[in-house]
Scaffold this active site. Structure first.
Site, PDB file in Angstrom:
ATOM      1  N   GLU A   1     -49.110 -18.082  27.732  1.00  0.00           N
ATOM      2  CA  GLU A   1     -48.760 -16.830  28.321  1.00  0.00           C
ATOM      3  C   GLU A   1     -49.128 -15.608  27.678  1.00  0.00           C
ATOM      4  O   GLU A   1     -49.296 -14.665  28.436  1.00  0.00           O
ATOM      5  CB  GLU A   1     -46.843 -17.015  28.363  1.00  0.00           C
ATOM      6  CG  GLU A   1     -46.402 -18.132  28.903  1.00  0.00           C
ATOM      7  CD  GLU A   1     -46.465 -17.625  30.463  1.00  0.00           C
ATOM      8  OE1 GLU A   1     -46.968 -16.849  30.976  1.00  0.00           O
ATOM      9  OE2 GLU A   1     -45.594 -18.561  31.446  1.00  0.00           O
TER      10      GLU A   1
ATOM     11  N   SER B   1      10.994 -41.462  15.020  1.00  0.00           N
ATOM     12  CA  SER B   1      11.299 -41.363  13.373  1.00  0.00           C
ATOM     13  C   SER B   1      10.211 -40.774  12.675  1.00  0.00           C
ATOM     14  O   SER B   1      10.217 -41.049  11.334  1.00  0.00           O
ATOM     15  CB  SER B   1      11.562 -43.050  13.034  1.00  0.00           C
ATOM     16  OG  SER B   1      12.523 -43.323  13.709  1.00  0.00           O
TER      17      SER B   1
END
Length: 678
Positions: free
Chosen positions: A81, A337
């Site tokens: 590019e 519990s």
């Protein structure tokens, strides 16, 4: 003189141009809105992506920097590019001259002159193509290079580059097409990600794999031409097929990620989750859930005791199914519990109770409430150690009565827990001992982590970008040690003759809980390094008749410990103030027995029944009579009449006065009320 004037004029022109450029830069700064509108991300302790979210406009736009991508990708990108990216100021004059010459000579555009900086400008402010647009992009590119470093300009491109569909940026594309971060791309993968942005819809691998592959090969050829690739690497890369489908984005700890992303939209939230442990426990949860005929949900949270950090968070299964997005790690449920160890720990810390203290597990009515054990039976006089290991209910309620329910709730709140109470309950109910106050698995993990760390409590740490809460000492080390010593010898679930081989080197303290109606099954445990909480049930509270904590949740807890890393030590040494005795008789008098308030003192003392107790019995059922102290043989009287032995069978319902007398003539008495069970 003329030369000097020219020089001054040129300098003035440059100064005016510079001033104008600076003014324009101030007046029209680059708009970075799109760049900053990124996907929310939640990452693990090592920065690995747990889950990301689309932006408001529906894009996968993950923040990407130069450090996030493979150097080979950057080399191919520049070769294809913008070969002079590192040298120009945003616009490449040589590339622009070449493009202009080709346009003039051939009458059409043969090659573009867009630099990566110009493409970054275009991605920030998309405009229709044209010469004016190109001029604006050139100016913006110069402006970006003026304001930002090369790496920052690259970051804009890497984050916004279109990759087909709603994918933007190199990281999003790498996850979607290769299922991984772009830090370790192959040559074929890197070249494909370079090629796609030039024509993102035409080169989408999931829709046009062959076209994408051809474009990729052109990038590879350019890389070979410019020395980025050698021949062997090029030849190997071109033999690879381009992916032909799009993969799902990472979806680890989705409940946690959803919660945290909502707190910090558009940001990357760093967590303490360890991805390898998260995945290992998620696999376990999936395996165990598959064995439930009713497809019950499993929630699990694991904490590293050394750092108090959450390392795994399983908020439930089938995230996109019915009620699947309810985060059960944060949902408040009845713990059954499972809070009993904290109650006893507070009594131990008060030095009014000891694991060897005796307590009567017998029917006792507390106002209008008669707590029962799960098997509806009672065991008589037992040690506190056994009462906790067997999860007996009456002793736990007696212990909470001694500690005080409101004080107990205040301690939970100091530990970072926000217990939920039933409507109208102001916190004075003894039912808290058996699960009337709700808490979340995350809060439960914080409490058990406090026991594991010697009585220092703090909310579990989950966000690395926020300070840890300073732990608060709510229990002494001895009290925490007593609880751990008791729970490390708790009964194993059915089917377990011993712990699995891979756990026998660990010392695991654990407790289970089952809520009323079998809606919630719990198991919570800790070792030297880890705390784990498991919850099993349905998000809507549907009852599970076989959903006991020790049956449904405890085996999963053991398997979870089996998938956690090994311990760095075993049992810790007891604190110096731990009191070791062989029997309750060796304890200080205040610690020898746990009895309801109001028990008489001096001479023989009636341990059971307690004063003013309401005792519910079946017809012809005997009441066990128990007294402590006194000299010689003890004699029992009911309403002034002596009885044989220490068992009394009431004639029927009603009130009675019980008395006990020793051989020295000392006595004590209590009034009780008998209720016949129907």
């Amino acid at each position: 003189m003329k030369l000097q004037q020219l020089f001054v004029g040129a300098a003035l022109a440059v100064a005016l141009a510079t001033a104008g450029a600076l003014a324009l830069d101030r007046m029209f700064p680059p708009d970075l809105t799109r760049y900053h509108q990124r996907s929310s991300e939640v990452v693990d302790a090592n920065g690995r992506l747990l889950r990301a979210f689309t932006t408001a406009d529906g894009k996968w736009r993950l923040a990407t920097t130069v450090d996030d991508v493979d150097p080979l990708y950057l080399a191919l990108l520049k070769a294809y590019e913008d070969r002079r990216f590192d040298d120009h100021w945003g616009v490449d004059p040589l590339a622009a001259a070449r493009a202009a010459r080709q346009w003039v000579s051939r009458g059409r555009i043969v090659s573009g002159a867009s630099t990566i900086s110009m493409q970054a400008a275009r991605l920030l402010e998309p405009r229709p193509r044209g010469l004016l647009t190109k001029a604006i992009q050139s100016a913006r590119a110069l402006q970006l290079e003026w304001r930002y470093s090369k790496q920052e300009v690259l970051a804009i491109y890497l984050t916004l580059a279109p990759m087909g569909g709603n994918l933007e940026g190199v990281r999003a594309a790498s996850f979607a097409y290769f299922g991984k971060e772009p830090k370790s791309l192959s040559a074929a993968e890197a070249a494909l990600l370079v090629a796609i942005p030039q024509s993102p819809e035409r080169r989408r691998p999931d829709r046009a794999a062959q076209r994408a592959q051809s474009a990729r090969d052109r990038v590879l050829a350019r890389g070979l031409e410019h020395g980025v690739l050698d021949q062997s690497l090029h030849d190997k890369a071109v033999t690879r097929n381009a992916p032909d489908r799009r993969l799902a984005m990472p979806m680890h700890a989705p409940h946690l990620a959803t919660w945290l992303a909502a707190q910090s939209p558009g940001a990357a939230v760093p967590t303490t989750i360890r991805l390898e442990l998260q995945n290992a426990l998620a696999q376990l949860v999936a395996e165990e859930r598959a064995q439930f005929p009713d497809r019950a949900q499993i929630a699990m949270v694991a904490i590293d005791n050394r750092t108090r950090s959450v390392v795994a968070w399983l908020g439930g299964s089938d995230f996109f199914g019915k009620a699947g997005q309810v985060d059960l790690v944060r949902a408040h449920r009845s713990p059954g519990s499972a809070l009993k160890p904290l109650i006893y720990a507070m009594a131990f810390d008060d030095r009014t109770l000891h694991p060897q203290s005796l307590v009567e597990d017998v029917p006792v009515r507390f106002r209008e409430w008669l707590p029962r054990n799960f098997d509806r039976d009672h065991q008589g006089a037992v040690t506190v150690r056994r009462a906790l290991q067997q999860s007996l209910n009456v002793p736990a309620v007696l212990a909470l009565e001694k500690v005080g329910p409101q004080r107990f709730l205040a301690t939970l709140r100091s530990a970072g827990v926000a217990p939920g109470l039933p409507p109208g309950d102001l916190g004075a109910s003894l039912g808290i001992a058996l699960g009337s106050a709700t808490i979340s698995p995350l809060e439960m993990a914080g409490l058990y982590n406090g026991l594991a760390t010697g009585g220092q409590f703090s909310p579990p740490h989950i966000r690395r970008d926020r300070p840890r809460a300073e732990p608060v000492r709510l229990l002494g080390p001895a009290a925490a040690w007593y609880v751990g010593d008791i729970l490390a010898e708790a009964p194993l679930p059915e089917g377990f003759a011993a712990l699995p081989v891979n756990l026998r080197e660990r010392r695991i303290a654990y407790k289970t809980g089952t809520s009323a109606g079998f809606r919630d099954a719990w198991a919570a445990g800790y070792s030297a390094n880890w705390t784990v909480v498991v919850w099993v049930g349905h998000a809507d509270g549907t009852s599970r008749p076989d959903g006991l904590g020790r049956v449904a949740a405890l085996p999963i807890l053991f398997k979870a410990f089996g998938r956690l890393p090994a311990e760095d030590n075993r049992a810790t040494q007891p604190p110096v103030d731990v009191l070791r005795v062989a029997s309750h008789r060796d304890l200080p008098p205040i610690m020898r027995t746990l009895r309801p308030p109001g028990d008489a003192g001096g001479g023989p003392r009636i341990a059971y029944p307690p004063a003013d107790a309401s005792i519910e019995l079946a017809k012809s059922e005997a009441v066990p009579l128990k007294a402590l102290g006194g000299d010689g043989r003890l004699r029992w009287l009911v309403d002034g009449q002596p009885i044989d032995g220490s068992k009394w069978v009431p004639d029927g319902p009603g009130s009675a006065r019980l008395a006990v007398v020793d051989e020295s003539g000392r006595s004590s008495a209590v009034n009780v009320r008998i209720i016949v069970r129907r």
